[in-house]
Design a protein around this motif. Structure first.
Motif, short mmCIF file in Angstrom:
data_model
loop_
_atom_site.label_atom_id
_atom_site.label_comp_id
_atom_site.label_asym_id
_atom_site.label_seq_id
_atom_site.Cartn_x
_atom_site.Cartn_y
_atom_site.Cartn_z
N THR A 51 0.83 -1.20 0.00
CA THR A 51 0.00 0.00 0.00
C THR A 51 0.86 1.25 0.00
O THR A 51 2.09 1.19 0.13
CB THR A 51 -0.92 0.02 1.24
N GLN A 52 0.22 2.40 -0.13
CA GLN A 52 0.93 3.67 -0.14
C GLN A 52 1.35 4.14 1.25
O GLN A 52 2.25 4.95 1.40
CB GLN A 52 0.06 4.75 -0.80
N SER A 53 0.66 3.64 2.28
CA SER A 53 0.92 4.11 3.63
C SER A 53 0.90 2.93 4.60
O SER A 53 0.22 1.92 4.36
CB SER A 53 -0.13 5.14 4.06
N ALA A 54 1.65 3.04 5.67
CA ALA A 54 1.65 2.02 6.72
C ALA A 54 2.08 2.64 8.03
O ALA A 54 2.85 3.60 8.06
CB ALA A 54 2.56 0.85 6.36
N THR A 55 1.57 2.08 9.12
CA THR A 55 2.01 2.45 10.46
C THR A 55 2.50 1.19 11.16
O THR A 55 1.82 0.15 11.14
CB THR A 55 0.88 3.08 11.28
N PHE A 56 3.68 1.28 11.75
CA PHE A 56 4.26 0.16 12.50
C PHE A 56 4.24 0.58 13.98
O PHE A 56 4.98 1.48 14.38
CB PHE A 56 5.68 -0.12 12.04
N LEU A 57 3.39 -0.06 14.74
CA LEU A 57 3.18 0.31 16.14
C LEU A 57 3.63 -0.84 17.04
O LEU A 57 3.09 -1.94 16.96
CB LEU A 57 1.70 0.63 16.38
N SER A 94 -2.73 0.73 4.51
CA SER A 94 -3.83 1.25 3.71
C SER A 94 -3.27 2.11 2.59
O SER A 94 -2.14 2.59 2.67
CB SER A 94 -4.80 2.07 4.56
N GLU A 95 -4.08 2.29 1.57
CA GLU A 95 -3.73 3.26 0.52
C GLU A 95 -3.88 4.69 1.03
O GLU A 95 -3.35 5.62 0.42
CB GLU A 95 -4.63 3.06 -0.71
#
Length: 316
Positions: free
Chosen positions: A18-24, A110-111
């Motif tokens: 995807t265009q965006s990601a969060t690594f938490l 997510s995109e």
């Protein structure tokens, strides 16, 4: 058309790039109800994901949850995956793959950046003071899936039918069947130093051409490229594949430039062998020269169980 009507299945380790990601990455606090809160949140994660993803199904939202070694027993009360243990520090002559804390990983994709943001907001509201944040990194897709060093990233990923065989535990460990081991590392890059190298020097370090991503042979000196050191083979010469979903991150205003490495694998030892070859060298002493420009700030290991495993966590 089905992508417009059906959300991505929970715990899909092979969800689309995807265009965006969060690594938490978070750890459990010592609050009396922390484990119960975490358990109920994970069990209800599918509902939370649907609540957010329904706003734009074309955004291809997905969240994969990994559970760390230190919290596994208290959280699940179930047999541990055979290879699950804390990240083992790898110390070479010049560079160290550090080991850092982490009980839970949420790989949110997510995109749309706002979809990732909203899911994380609702997730943290549910977890409340049951967890404390160790690291939160927001990644973005950079041009044609390149890292900030300028090279295409993820070329060696398995595709099609070979994906499950590479990333999902099968009959060799029935208690962990359908799950996947995850290793994460957050690297920052010395772009100034990297930029002082010629393109040819950079290509020798990576093992591929910069513009068209063609594989190169290693130098006769014995120094192996990043590509070669990360290639682990069976005795018959076939490769042990892992699935990478790395993301660039950074802030030009703060002079921060990095890559968030995340690898999914059926066999944890494969990634551990890659790291040993990178940091110690193969042969020892000839470490991966990319490490002269890329420093690991974190290192944590998790296991992503199946969606049904998570949904049943709160059934007792």
């Amino acid at each position: 058309m089905s992508n417009q009507r059906v959300p991505i299945e929970p715990q899909r380790v092979d969800a689309p790039l995807t265009q965006s990601a969060t690594f938490l990455v978070v750890t459990a606090t010592k609050k009396p109800d922390s484990i119960n809160t975490i358990r109920s949140t994970l069990a209800g994660l599918d509902s939370l994901a649907k609540n957010v993803s329904i706003r734009d199904l074309s955004a291809r939202f997905a969240c994969t949850v990994g559970i760390g070694s230190d919290i596994w027993d208290d959280l699940t009360s179930l047999p541990r995956p055979a290879e699950l243990h804390s990240f083992r520090e790898v110390k070479g002559e010049k560079h160290i793959a550090v080991s850092t804390p982490g009980d839970l990983l949420f790989h949110i994709r997510s995109e749309r950046r706002d979809i990732c943001f909203e899911f994380e907001r609702q997730l943290m509201n549910q977890l409340g003071d049951a967890v404390s944040v160790v690291d939160e990194t927001v990644g973005f897709r950079y041009f044609d899936v390149r890292d900030l060093l300028g090279f295409v990233d993820g070329t060696a990923n398995p595709v099609g039918p070979s994906v499950p065989a590479s990333v999902l535990v099968a009959g060799e460990d029935t208690s962990a069947e359908g799950g996947s081991y995850i290793v994460v590392q957050k690297y920052t890059h010395d772009l100034s130093g990297w930029g002082h190298l010629s393109t040819e020097q950079q290509e020798k370090i990576i093992g591929r051409t910069k513009i068209d991503n063609v594989e190169l042979d290693d130098a006769e000196s014995g120094q192996r490229s990043h590509k070669t050191l990360n290639t682990i083979e069976y005795e018959n010469g076939d490769e042990h594949d892992i699935l990478r979903d790395n993301m660039p991150f950074g802030s030009p205003g703060s002079a921060e430039f990095g890559t968030y490495f995340i690898g999914y694998t059926r066999r944890l030892w494969v990634i551990e062998k890659m790291l040993e070859r990178m940091f110690v060298g193969d042969p020892p002493g000839l470490h991966d020269r990319i490490l002269d420009f890329s420093k690991p700030l974190t290192g944590t290991t998790f296991f992503a169980p199946s969606a049904s495993f998570l949904a049943n966590l709160d059934s007792e």
